[in-house]
Design a protein around this motif. Structure first.
Motif, PDB file in Angstrom:
ATOM      1  N   ILE A  43       2.587   1.378  -0.407  1.00 21.29           N
ATOM      2  CA  ILE A  43       2.983   2.658   0.162  1.00 21.29           C
ATOM      3  C   ILE A  43       1.788   3.607   0.109  1.00 21.29           C
ATOM      4  O   ILE A  43       1.175   3.778  -0.946  1.00 21.29           O
ATOM      5  CB  ILE A  43       4.169   3.246  -0.624  1.00 21.29           C
ATOM      6  CG1 ILE A  43       5.339   2.254  -0.558  1.00 21.29           C
ATOM      7  CG2 ILE A  43       4.553   4.623  -0.107  1.00 21.29           C
ATOM      8  CD1 ILE A  43       6.347   2.411  -1.647  1.00 21.29           C
ATOM      9  N   VAL A  44       1.454   4.205   1.247  1.00 23.30           N
ATOM     10  CA  VAL A  44       0.351   5.159   1.338  1.00 23.30           C
ATOM     11  C   VAL A  44       0.883   6.426   2.007  1.00 23.30           C
ATOM     12  O   VAL A  44       1.503   6.349   3.073  1.00 23.30           O
ATOM     13  CB  VAL A  44      -0.832   4.567   2.133  1.00 23.30           C
ATOM     14  CG1 VAL A  44      -1.927   5.604   2.312  1.00 23.30           C
ATOM     15  CG2 VAL A  44      -1.382   3.331   1.442  1.00 23.30           C
ATOM     16  N   ASP A  45       0.640   7.550   1.362  1.00 15.54           N
ATOM     17  CA  ASP A  45       1.098   8.840   1.888  1.00 15.54           C
ATOM     18  C   ASP A  45       2.592   8.827   2.209  1.00 15.54           C
ATOM     19  O   ASP A  45       3.033   9.368   3.227  1.00 15.54           O
ATOM     20  CB  ASP A  45       0.297   9.240   3.136  1.00 15.54           C
ATOM     21  CG  ASP A  45      -1.178   9.455   2.838  1.00 15.54           C
ATOM     22  OD1 ASP A  45      -1.502   9.893   1.710  1.00 15.54           O
ATOM     23  OD2 ASP A  45      -2.008   9.192   3.726  1.00 15.54           O
ATOM     24  N   GLY A  46       3.379   8.165   1.341  1.00 20.57           N
ATOM     25  CA  GLY A  46       4.829   8.139   1.500  1.00 20.57           C
ATOM     26  C   GLY A  46       5.353   7.174   2.551  1.00 20.57           C
ATOM     27  O   GLY A  46       6.554   7.128   2.803  1.00 20.57           O
ATOM     28  N   THR A  47       4.462   6.386   3.158  1.00 20.91           N
ATOM     29  CA  THR A  47       4.864   5.450   4.206  1.00 20.91           C
ATOM     30  C   THR A  47       4.631   4.013   3.760  1.00 20.91           C
ATOM     31  O   THR A  47       3.539   3.681   3.293  1.00 20.91           O
ATOM     32  CB  THR A  47       4.060   5.713   5.501  1.00 20.91           C
ATOM     33  OG1 THR A  47       4.281   7.058   5.914  1.00 20.91           O
ATOM     34  CG2 THR A  47       4.476   4.779   6.614  1.00 20.91           C
TER      35      THR A  47
END
Length: 71
Positions: A43-47
């Motif tokens: 998960i990166v930046d909530g995605t």
């Protein structure tokens, strides 16, 4: 378990002493890794950007506990 890792310049993260490729486009980013017995979610930046097989081979192992030696 959930852990945060910095993605290397070659697109890898270190988990339990193993380098896992998560993708060159993520190089330099901070990733949250959600790991269970069968899957690892990146998960990166909530995605959610990637789902991979879990790098943890023994789901009952607890990295915080000292090993118990037989005998």
């Amino acid at each position: 378990m959930e852990i945060d890792r910095q993605v290397t310049g070659s697109g890898c993260v270190n988990v339990a002493g193993k380098l896992i490729g998560v993708g060159l486009p993520l190089a330099g980013k901070r990733a949250t890794l959600r790991i269970d017995a069968s899957l690892m979610q990146v998960i990166v930046d909530g995605t959610l950007v990637k789902t991979l097989p879990s790098p943890i081979t023994d789901p009952s192992a607890d990295a915080c506990k000292a090993p118990v030696w037989p005998g």
